[in-house]
Design an enzyme around this catalytic site. Structure first.
Site, short mmCIF file in Angstrom:
data_model
loop_
_atom_site.label_atom_id
_atom_site.label_comp_id
_atom_site.label_asym_id
_atom_site.label_seq_id
_atom_site.Cartn_x
_atom_site.Cartn_y
_atom_site.Cartn_z
N SER A 23 0.82 -1.22 0.00
CA SER A 23 0.00 0.00 0.00
C SER A 23 0.85 1.27 0.00
CB SER A 23 -0.94 0.00 1.21
OG SER A 23 -0.21 -0.24 2.40
N ASN A 110 -2.59 -2.79 12.83
CA ASN A 110 -4.05 -2.59 12.75
C ASN A 110 -4.51 -1.34 13.50
OD1 ASN A 110 -3.89 -4.96 11.39
ND2 ASN A 110 -4.95 -6.21 12.91
N THR A 155 -39.60 27.56 -10.99
CA THR A 155 -39.91 26.18 -10.62
C THR A 155 -40.04 25.46 -11.96
OG1 THR A 155 -42.30 26.50 -10.63
CG2 THR A 155 -41.19 26.84 -8.52
N HIS A 156 -39.63 24.22 -12.02
CA HIS A 156 -39.61 23.46 -13.28
C HIS A 156 -38.79 24.16 -14.36
CE1 HIS A 156 -43.12 21.32 -11.55
NE2 HIS A 156 -43.48 22.53 -11.18
N SER A 277 -12.49 27.45 -27.15
CA SER A 277 -12.64 26.30 -28.02
C SER A 277 -11.50 26.31 -29.04
CB SER A 277 -13.99 26.37 -28.74
OG SER A 277 -13.95 25.65 -29.94
N LYS A 283 -16.07 31.23 -28.68
CA LYS A 283 -16.51 30.53 -27.48
C LYS A 283 -15.76 30.92 -26.22
CE LYS A 283 -18.56 26.69 -27.73
NZ LYS A 283 -19.79 26.19 -27.24
N ASN A 285 -16.14 29.11 -22.61
CA ASN A 285 -16.91 28.02 -21.98
C ASN A 285 -16.77 27.98 -20.46
OD1 ASN A 285 -17.72 27.08 -24.51
ND2 ASN A 285 -15.86 25.85 -24.76
N GLU A 290 -18.59 23.06 -15.22
CA GLU A 290 -18.90 21.74 -15.77
C GLU A 290 -18.06 20.65 -15.10
OE1 GLU A 290 -18.53 22.00 -20.05
OE2 GLU A 290 -19.79 23.78 -20.07
N TYR A 317 -10.09 -6.61 12.16
CA TYR A 317 -9.44 -6.09 10.97
C TYR A 317 -9.40 -7.13 9.85
CZ TYR A 317 -6.01 -4.32 7.70
OH TYR A 317 -5.41 -3.90 6.55
N GLN A 322 -7.94 -1.88 3.60
CA GLN A 322 -6.89 -1.10 2.93
C GLN A 322 -7.48 -0.31 1.76
OE1 GLN A 322 -2.78 -2.61 2.56
NE2 GLN A 322 -3.22 -2.75 0.38
N LYS A 325 -8.38 3.73 1.44
CA LYS A 325 -7.50 4.89 1.29
C LYS A 325 -7.57 5.60 -0.06
CE LYS A 325 -4.75 2.97 4.80
NZ LYS A 325 -5.75 1.85 4.83
N1 ARG Z 1 -1.80 -1.37 4.75
C1 ARG Z 1 -2.71 -1.84 5.75
C2 ARG Z 1 -4.04 -1.10 5.62
O1 ARG Z 1 -4.06 -0.12 4.96
C3 ARG Z 1 -2.13 -1.63 7.09
C4 ARG Z 1 -2.57 -2.58 8.11
C5 ARG Z 1 -2.00 -3.93 7.84
N2 ARG Z 1 -2.34 -4.86 8.85
C6 ARG Z 1 -2.21 -6.18 8.66
N3 ARG Z 1 -2.52 -6.95 9.61
N4 ARG Z 1 -1.81 -6.64 7.51
O2 ARG Z 1 -5.04 -1.48 6.14
#
Ligand code: ARG
Length: 460
Positions: A23, A110, A155-156, A277, A283, A285, A290, A317, A322, A325
């Site tokens: 990760s 964890n 409205t509408h 454009s 143009k 824009n 958007e 856990y 993971q 993230k």
């Molecule tokens: N990279 C892991 C996560 O984002 C970290 C925790 C890992 N824990 C484990 N027991 N493998 O969740």
């Protein structure tokens, strides 16, 4: 491959497995939070008699050195490490030797990652909060400047009744005030420290979790170690609040796009916030509006994805988490970017007040007031509605507005009309007579502006 484990394995991890599992490419984003958490952890370990002060100081010096070197670019985070936790710990041991191996005493990745993510989200909630406050301030200014800027209310997407630009903007003001209060609520609810939960069942070391929580500015420690390592509710709440912010920004963007169109010409976006454009030289824009509208889908996607990821995970856990993230980081960056650009866009756009007013004058936005006039002269509302319907039909046929009709023409449809009808249905009267709480009339909107003034002065 640099991992924190391996003792019980007889084979190297397959490279594809390693890559799939790692990760570091994204969790390096919270190296600061990881180091901050580690400094608090060793401070607590020493205060609890688990490490000596000398060991604590060496570890903190090492961690501070890593932080400074990463910030200055001297130390580069590479994918040689499985995750940010391994990167920091391995570098610490390289730097200060065996004492660095004591950092992870009484801790699991964890509870470490649960902490890092919370610290990151907490920091980012404050950043987003600042941006929402900036937007609220711009809206407040626009309201103050436009209590007399008449425009049609719809409205509408059909012209309905006249309002003012201040009143229209005031609607968004309320939405973003609610968004801000949602951020504050989430911050309060999530603000408990998971560190010390260990892998899932606490630890046998006499950790002072109250102290760790205090060192990291949390209200206190979390109360269940299994929940501590597997709770991502606050991420979901944040993504939900951010989705709502994006929904509001997107609706607002849609209106700006309409108002900026050649047909409406209510506003003109600044050149610095418009794009051209490659083929059509004329143009200009509204790409920013958007893009804000378009990026809303990404944030909704993050929310749906996170809810789905969490729905089948048994306690405590699991590696599925993971996945919280990348999508969260993307959503946070998207919301921050959109808020900043949107605020810049609306604070620099030019208002075409004359066009707004002209548009409010036609389209029969005063028809309700003509009906109310009749009601005030004793005609039951349903009959009044019918009479004004006939007036409108007549005007459409003659291509004129209600204000253009002569009194004779009025009287031909209903004898109740007198000379004062013109004043009763003027644009100014239509708006200014509406002074109940929350209505567009001057008196009513000024009260709201005063309340907002006080609200803003109490922010941060
Ligand atoms: N990279 C892991 C996560 O984002 C970290 C925790 C890992 N824990 C484990 N027991 N493998 O969740």
């Amino acid at each position: 491959m640099a991992q924190l484990w391996g003792g019980r394995f007889t084979k190297e991890t397959d490279q594809l497995v390693y890559n799939f599992n790692a990760s570091i490419s994204f969790d390096q984003k919270f190296y600061k939070q990881d180091i901050r958490g580690s400094i608090a952890h060793v401070t607590m370990l020493a205060a609890s008699g688990i490490l000596t002060d000398e060991e604590k100081n060496q570890i903190i010096d090492g961690l501070t050195g890593i932080l400074n070197d990463v910030e200055s670019g001297k130390l580069v985070i590479t994918d040689k490490y499985e995750d940010i936790h391994s990167f920091v710990e391995a570098n610490l041991i390289d730097r200060i030797g065996d004492v660095g191996k004591k950092l992870h005493t009484g801790r699991s990745r964890n509870d470490q990652v649960a902490l890092d993510m919370k610290l990151y989200v907490r920091d980012e909630l404050l950043e987003v909060k600042k941006l929402v406050i900036e937007l609220i301030k711009v809206l407040h200014k626009l309201m103050k400047e436009n209590v007399d800027t008449y425009m049609p209310g719809f409205t509408h997407l059909q012209k309905a009744q006249p309002v003012t630009f201040a009143h229209h903007i005031g609607a968004y003001m309320e939405m973003f005030k609610r968004d801000l209060s949602r951020i504050n609520d989430i911050y309060e609810r999530m603000n408990y420290c998971p560190l010390g939960a260990g892998a899932l069942a606490g630890t046998t070391y006499p950790l002072d979790r109250e102290l760790t929580a205090k060192l990291l500015d949390f209200k206190g420690p979390t109360l269940n170690s299994m929940d501590s390592v597997s709770d991502r509710d606050y991420v979901i709440e944040m993504l939900s609040a951010f989705s709502t912010i994006m929904m509001h920004l997107s609706r607002f963007s849609e209106e700006i796009i309409i108002w900026n169109s050649n047909e409406y010409q209510f506003v003109e976006l600044d050149d610095a916030y418009s794009t051209g454009s490659s083929i059509m030289p004329q143009k200009k824009n509204p790409d920013i509006a958007e893009l804000v509208r378009g990026k809303t889908g990404r944030v909704y996607g993050a929310l749906a994805s996170m809810l789905t990821t969490m729905k089948g995970i048994p306690l405590a856990y699991n590696k599925d988490m993971q996945e919280d993230k990348e999508l969260t980081f993307d959503a946070i960056d998207t919301v921050k970017g959109c808020l900043a650009l949107f605020t810049g866009m609306i604070s620099t756009m030019k208002l075409n007040k004359a066009n707004m007013e002209k548009s409010a004058m036609n389209g029969f936005t005063n028809a309700t007031d003509a009906a109310d006039y009749l009601v005030n002269h004793g005609v039951p509302f349903r009959d009044a509605h019918g009479i004004v319907g006939q007036l409108v039909l007549y005007c459409i046929d003659k291509d004129k507005s209600l204000l253009d009709m002569t009194l004779d023409e009025y009287k031909a449809i209903s004898p109740v009309f007198e000379d004062d009808i013109y004043d009763a249905i003027s644009l100014k009267t239509c708006v200014e007579k509406r002074n109940t709480i929350g209505a567009p009339g001057n008196e009513a909107i000024k009260k709201v502006i005063d309340l907002n003034e006080e609200y803003i002065s109490n922010l941060c």
